[in-house]
Write a protein that holds these residues in place. Structure first.
Motif, PDB file in Angstrom:
ATOM      1  N   ALA A  99      -3.675  -4.185  -2.109  1.00  0.00           N
ATOM      2  CA  ALA A  99      -3.871  -3.371  -0.912  1.00  0.00           C
ATOM      3  C   ALA A  99      -4.039  -4.193   0.368  1.00  0.00           C
ATOM      4  O   ALA A  99      -3.411  -3.870   1.391  1.00  0.00           O
ATOM      5  N   PRO A 100      -4.853  -5.256   0.387  1.00  0.00           N
ATOM      6  CA  PRO A 100      -5.026  -5.982   1.656  1.00  0.00           C
ATOM      7  C   PRO A 100      -3.718  -6.551   2.214  1.00  0.00           C
ATOM      8  O   PRO A 100      -3.417  -6.374   3.407  1.00  0.00           O
ATOM      9  N   ALA A 101      -2.935  -7.215   1.372  1.00  0.00           N
ATOM     10  CA  ALA A 101      -1.678  -7.792   1.852  1.00  0.00           C
ATOM     11  C   ALA A 101      -0.708  -6.704   2.291  1.00  0.00           C
ATOM     12  O   ALA A 101       0.005  -6.854   3.294  1.00  0.00           O
ATOM     13  N   SER A 102      -0.667  -5.606   1.547  1.00  0.00           N
ATOM     14  CA  SER A 102       0.240  -4.514   1.905  1.00  0.00           C
ATOM     15  C   SER A 102      -0.116  -3.940   3.269  1.00  0.00           C
ATOM     16  O   SER A 102       0.766  -3.655   4.093  1.00  0.00           O
ATOM     17  N   ARG A 103      -1.402  -3.791   3.519  1.00  0.00           N
ATOM     18  CA  ARG A 103      -1.825  -3.251   4.811  1.00  0.00           C
ATOM     19  C   ARG A 103      -1.520  -4.229   5.942  1.00  0.00           C
ATOM     20  O   ARG A 103      -1.057  -3.824   7.015  1.00  0.00           O
ATOM     21  N   ILE A 104      -1.776  -5.509   5.705  1.00  0.00           N
ATOM     22  CA  ILE A 104      -1.503  -6.515   6.740  1.00  0.00           C
ATOM     23  C   ILE A 104      -0.009  -6.559   7.058  1.00  0.00           C
ATOM     24  O   ILE A 104       0.401  -6.633   8.227  1.00  0.00           O
ATOM     25  N   ALA A 105       0.821  -6.503   6.007  1.00  0.00           N
ATOM     26  CA  ALA A 105       2.275  -6.577   6.191  1.00  0.00           C
ATOM     27  C   ALA A 105       2.882  -5.234   6.589  1.00  0.00           C
ATOM     28  O   ALA A 105       4.088  -5.152   6.843  1.00  0.00           O
ATOM     29  N   ARG A 106       2.063  -4.201   6.612  1.00  0.00           N
ATOM     30  CA  ARG A 106       2.510  -2.847   6.951  1.00  0.00           C
ATOM     31  C   ARG A 106       3.598  -2.350   6.001  1.00  0.00           C
ATOM     32  O   ARG A 106       4.567  -1.711   6.407  1.00  0.00           O
ATOM     33  N   VAL A 107       3.394  -2.661   4.736  1.00  0.00           N
ATOM     34  CA  VAL A 107       4.254  -2.129   3.678  1.00  0.00           C
ATOM     35  C   VAL A 107       3.454  -1.049   2.960  1.00  0.00           C
ATOM     36  O   VAL A 107       2.370  -1.330   2.441  1.00  0.00           O
ATOM     37  N   PRO A 108       3.916   0.189   2.920  1.00  0.00           N
ATOM     38  CA  PRO A 108       3.151   1.254   2.256  1.00  0.00           C
ATOM     39  C   PRO A 108       2.882   0.914   0.791  1.00  0.00           C
ATOM     40  O   PRO A 108       3.728   0.315   0.113  1.00  0.00           O
ATOM     41  N   ILE A 109       1.718   1.306   0.314  1.00  0.00           N
ATOM     42  CA  ILE A 109       1.343   1.029  -1.074  1.00  0.00           C
ATOM     43  C   ILE A 109       0.888   2.309  -1.757  1.00  0.00           C
ATOM     44  O   ILE A 109       0.136   3.105  -1.183  1.00  0.00           O
ATOM     45  N   VAL A 110       1.377   2.510  -2.980  1.00  0.00           N
ATOM     46  CA  VAL A 110       0.988   3.649  -3.817  1.00  0.00           C
ATOM     47  C   VAL A 110       0.227   3.115  -5.022  1.00  0.00           C
ATOM     48  O   VAL A 110       0.702   2.212  -5.719  1.00  0.00           O
ATOM     49  N   TRP A 111      -0.945   3.662  -5.248  1.00  0.00           N
ATOM     50  CA  TRP A 111      -1.750   3.303  -6.419  1.00  0.00           C
ATOM     51  C   TRP A 111      -1.436   4.281  -7.541  1.00  0.00           C
ATOM     52  O   TRP A 111      -1.641   5.481  -7.398  1.00  0.00           O
ATOM     53  N   HIS A 112      -0.915   3.760  -8.656  1.00  0.00           N
ATOM     54  CA  HIS A 112      -0.702   4.573  -9.852  1.00  0.00           C
ATOM     55  C   HIS A 112      -1.973   4.461 -10.688  1.00  0.00           C
ATOM     56  O   HIS A 112      -2.200   3.472 -11.378  1.00  0.00           O
ATOM     57  N   LYS A 113      -2.810   5.467 -10.607  1.00  0.00           N
ATOM     58  CA  LYS A 113      -4.131   5.454 -11.252  1.00  0.00           C
ATOM     59  C   LYS A 113      -3.980   5.905 -12.700  1.00  0.00           C
ATOM     60  O   LYS A 113      -3.629   7.060 -12.962  1.00  0.00           O
ATOM     61  N   VAL A 114      -4.269   4.994 -13.636  1.00  0.00           N
ATOM     62  CA  VAL A 114      -3.969   5.269 -15.043  1.00  0.00           C
ATOM     63  C   VAL A 114      -5.212   5.455 -15.909  1.00  0.00           C
ATOM     64  O   VAL A 114      -5.086   5.771 -17.095  1.00  0.00           O
ATOM     65  N   ASP A 115      -6.407   5.251 -15.340  1.00  0.00           N
ATOM     66  CA  ASP A 115      -7.613   5.394 -16.157  1.00  0.00           C
ATOM     67  C   ASP A 115      -8.820   5.666 -15.268  1.00  0.00           C
ATOM     68  O   ASP A 115      -8.675   5.969 -14.085  1.00  0.00           O
ATOM     69  N   PHE A 116     -10.002   5.540 -15.870  1.00  0.00           N
ATOM     70  CA  PHE A 116     -11.245   5.871 -15.170  1.00  0.00           C
ATOM     71  C   PHE A 116     -12.033   4.626 -14.762  1.00  0.00           C
ATOM     72  O   PHE A 116     -13.209   4.728 -14.407  1.00  0.00           O
ATOM     73  N   SER A 117     -11.412   3.468 -14.791  1.00  0.00           N
ATOM     74  CA  SER A 117     -12.126   2.212 -14.554  1.00  0.00           C
ATOM     75  C   SER A 117     -12.859   2.214 -13.211  1.00  0.00           C
ATOM     76  O   SER A 117     -12.262   2.483 -12.163  1.00  0.00           O
ATOM     77  N   LEU A 118     -14.148   1.908 -13.273  1.00  0.00           N
ATOM     78  CA  LEU A 118     -14.997   1.737 -12.088  1.00  0.00           C
ATOM     79  C   LEU A 118     -14.883   2.901 -11.104  1.00  0.00           C
ATOM     80  O   LEU A 118     -14.969   2.721  -9.886  1.00  0.00           O
ATOM     81  N   ASP A 119     -14.729   4.112 -11.632  1.00  0.00           N
ATOM     82  CA  ASP A 119     -14.563   5.280 -10.768  1.00  0.00           C
ATOM     83  C   ASP A 119     -15.711   5.440  -9.779  1.00  0.00           C
ATOM     84  O   ASP A 119     -15.498   5.762  -8.607  1.00  0.00           O
ATOM     85  N   ALA A 120     -16.935   5.240 -10.254  1.00  0.00           N
ATOM     86  CA  ALA A 120     -18.097   5.495  -9.399  1.00  0.00           C
ATOM     87  C   ALA A 120     -18.200   4.506  -8.247  1.00  0.00           C
ATOM     88  O   ALA A 120     -18.826   4.791  -7.224  1.00  0.00           O
ATOM     89  N   ILE A 121     -17.561   3.342  -8.396  1.00  0.00           N
ATOM     90  CA  ILE A 121     -17.715   2.281  -7.398  1.00  0.00           C
ATOM     91  C   ILE A 121     -16.497   2.152  -6.490  1.00  0.00           C
ATOM     92  O   ILE A 121     -16.615   2.091  -5.264  1.00  0.00           O
ATOM     93  N   LEU A 122     -15.302   2.125  -7.095  1.00  0.00           N
ATOM     94  CA  LEU A 122     -14.118   1.708  -6.342  1.00  0.00           C
ATOM     95  C   LEU A 122     -13.108   2.802  -6.024  1.00  0.00           C
ATOM     96  O   LEU A 122     -12.317   2.647  -5.094  1.00  0.00           O
ATOM     97  N   THR A 123     -13.089   3.879  -6.786  1.00  0.00           N
ATOM     98  CA  THR A 123     -11.986   4.831  -6.622  1.00  0.00           C
ATOM     99  C   THR A 123     -11.910   5.403  -5.213  1.00  0.00           C
ATOM    100  O   THR A 123     -10.836   5.423  -4.597  1.00  0.00           O
ATOM    101  N   TYR A 124     -13.021   5.858  -4.673  1.00  0.00           N
ATOM    102  CA  TYR A 124     -12.977   6.507  -3.359  1.00  0.00           C
ATOM    103  C   TYR A 124     -12.551   5.538  -2.256  1.00  0.00           C
ATOM    104  O   TYR A 124     -11.606   5.827  -1.504  1.00  0.00           O
TER     105      TYR A 124
END
Length: 364
Positions: A99-124
Motif C-alpha cells: 500500500a505505501p509504495a502504491s500510494r506514493i506512485a499513485r498506482v491504484p491498489i486493490v486488497w483481495h482479503k482472503v481471511d480474518f488475520s488481525l481483523d481487530a487491528i489492521l483491517t479498518y
C-alpha cells in the motif's frame, strides 16, 4: 489493463492456487506479472502459466518497520519499471506491504482479503488506505464495518481449478480425509480422533491427510502418527505431502472433512476453503466445521453437514451417516457438484474479479 499481482507468500496454499486460477482465466488484453513477498513454488507455478514473476527476499514472518521501508523502496522501483494500471494484493501481508509504495506512485491498489488475520487491528485502517477491497466471502467482509459501502468492490469466492468434466463417486472402500497444509489449526488431529470414535462401527475406515507441513510446525506430522498409533488406528492413517493433482486424493475418499478451527491465538477460521469446494466439485459429500465463510460454501443438509469446531465427537456424528448410507453419500455429492459449478466456476468468478480491478484502474 496491466496488472501487478502481489502475493503474501510463495507457497502453494489456497490463496496462492486461487491466484493462479484467476490469472489462467484473465480476459484477453490483460497483461499480468507477479511479485512474491516470500519466494517459493508459486513462482514456478505462475511461470508455467506464462506469468512473469519475481520474489522479494528477507521478508519472512511479520515485517519490521525497517523491512517495510526497504520493501517500499524496492516496490517503487518495480512500479516505475513495470508501470501497471493496478496493483492486486492477495492477502493481508501483501496489501500492508504494497500500500505505501502504491500510494506514493499513485498506482491504484486493490486488497483481495482472503481471511480474518488481525481483523481487530489492521483491517479498518488498511481498507481505508487502499482503493478497493475484494473479499473471499461475506463473513470476511464483515470486518470492513462502515467502510464496506465505500471500499468493498465485490465478494468473490475461490475459483475451483478442477476440470469441468471431473466426476468422482464416493469411494466404496471407506475413507475420510482432507487436503490442507499440515498445521494444528487445520484440525487434522480432530479428524484422527473422530476416526478413532468411528472405528468400532467401521473397523476398516482409512484416514487420508494430504498437505505439506508448515515451517512453524515441522513436528506436527509425527504428532499425528503418534496420536493415531495411541488410538489403535496407526496402520490406517496415510500422511501424504503436497499433492498437485488433488483428484487423485479425492478419488480415494468417501467423505471429505474440513476441520479447521480457531485456536486460542485467534488463528484458524476459514475465509472460504477452496479444498472444500474442490471436493464438492468432484462429487463428494463434505463435513465441515462451522465458522468463518464455511456456510457460504456448504449447504447444510444438502451438499454436506456442518459440525461444531474442535469437537471430534460432533465431527464423527456428522461423518457417520455418509459411511452408513452410500446412496445418501452419492446424492449429497451430486448436489455439491451442481452447487460448486453454479457458484465457484472460474468462468463465472474471473470476469467479476478483473471487472473489479478494471473499475479501480479506471479511476487513475
Amino acid at each position: 489493463m496491466k496488472v501487478l499481482a502481489v502475493s503474501s507468500y510463495g507457497v502453494l496454499g489456497g490463496a496462492e492456487l486461487s491466484l493462479g486460477v484467476f490469472l489462467d482465466h484473465r480476459p484477453p488484453g490483460v497483461q499480468a506479472s507477479a511479485l512474491l513477498i516470500e519466494d517459493g513454488p508459486l513462482r514456478a507455478h505462475l511461470s508455467q502459466r506464462g506469468v512473469p514473476s519475481c520474489a522479494a527476499h528477507g521478508y519472512d514472518g511479520r515485517p519490521t518497520p525497517a523491512q517495510s521501508v526497504r520493501f517500499t523502496r524496492s516496490l517503487l522501483r518495480l512500479l516505475e519499471r513495470e508501470r501497471p494500471d493496478v496493483v492486486w494484493a492477495t492477502g493481508l501481508k501483501a496489501a500492508y506491504m504494497a500500500a505505501p509504495a502504491s500510494r506514493i506512485a499513485r498506482v491504484p491498489i486493490v486488497w483481495h482479503k482472503v481471511d480474518f488475520s488481525l481483523d481487530a487491528i489492521l483491517t479498518y485502517p488498511l481498507a481505508a488506505a487502499v482503493n478497493g477491497v475484494v473479499s473471499v466471502s461475506e463473513s470476511v467482509a464483515e470486518a470492513l464495518r462502515s467502510l464496506r459501502r465505500h471500499r468493498l468492490l465485490a465478494v468473490i469466492g475461490p475459483p475451483v481449478r478442477l476440470p469441468p468434466e471431473l466426476h468422482i463417486a464416493p469411494s466404496e472402500r471407506l475413507a475420510i480425509g482432507t487436503l490442507a497444509t499440515l498445521s494444528p489449526i487445520k484440525g487434522q488431529r480432530h479428524i484422527v480422533e473422530a476416526a478413532a470414535l468411528l472405528s468400532e462401527e467401521f473397523p476398516d475406515l482409512r484416514i487420508v491427510l494430504a498437505g505439506a507441513p508448515t515451517l512453524d510446525d515441522p513436528g506436527y506430522p509425527q504428532e499425528l502418527r503418534e496420536l493415531a498409533g495411541g488410538l489403535g488406528i496407526g496402520n490406517r492413517l496415510e500422511l501424504l505431502d503436497f499433492v498437485a493433482d488433488v483428484s487423485t486424493v479425492l478419488a480415494r475418499l468417501t467423505v471429505f472433512v474440513n476441520a479447521t478451527f480457531r485456536d486460542e491465538r485467534g488463528f484458524g477460521m476459514e475465509g472460504l476453503s477452496g479444498a472444500m469446494l474442490e471436493a464438492s466439485w468432484a462429487g463428494l459429500p463434505v463435513v465441515a466445521t462451522s465458522g468463518g465463510g464455511t456456510r457460504e460454501g456448504l449447504r447444510d443438509g444438502v451438499t454436506g453437514t456442518l459440525a461444531n469446531p474442535a469437537d471430534p465427537p460432533a465431527l464423527a456424528a456428522a461423518i457417520a451417516p455418509y459411511l452408513r448410507d452410500r446412496e445418501l453419500a452419492r446424492k449429497t455429492g451430486e448436489a455439491g457438484r451442481r452447487f460448486a459449478r453454479e457458484r465457484f466456476s472460474p468462468e463465472v468468478l474471473a470476469p467479476r474479479l478483473f471487472a473489479a480491478l478494471e473499475q479501480v484502474a479506471s479511476t487513475r
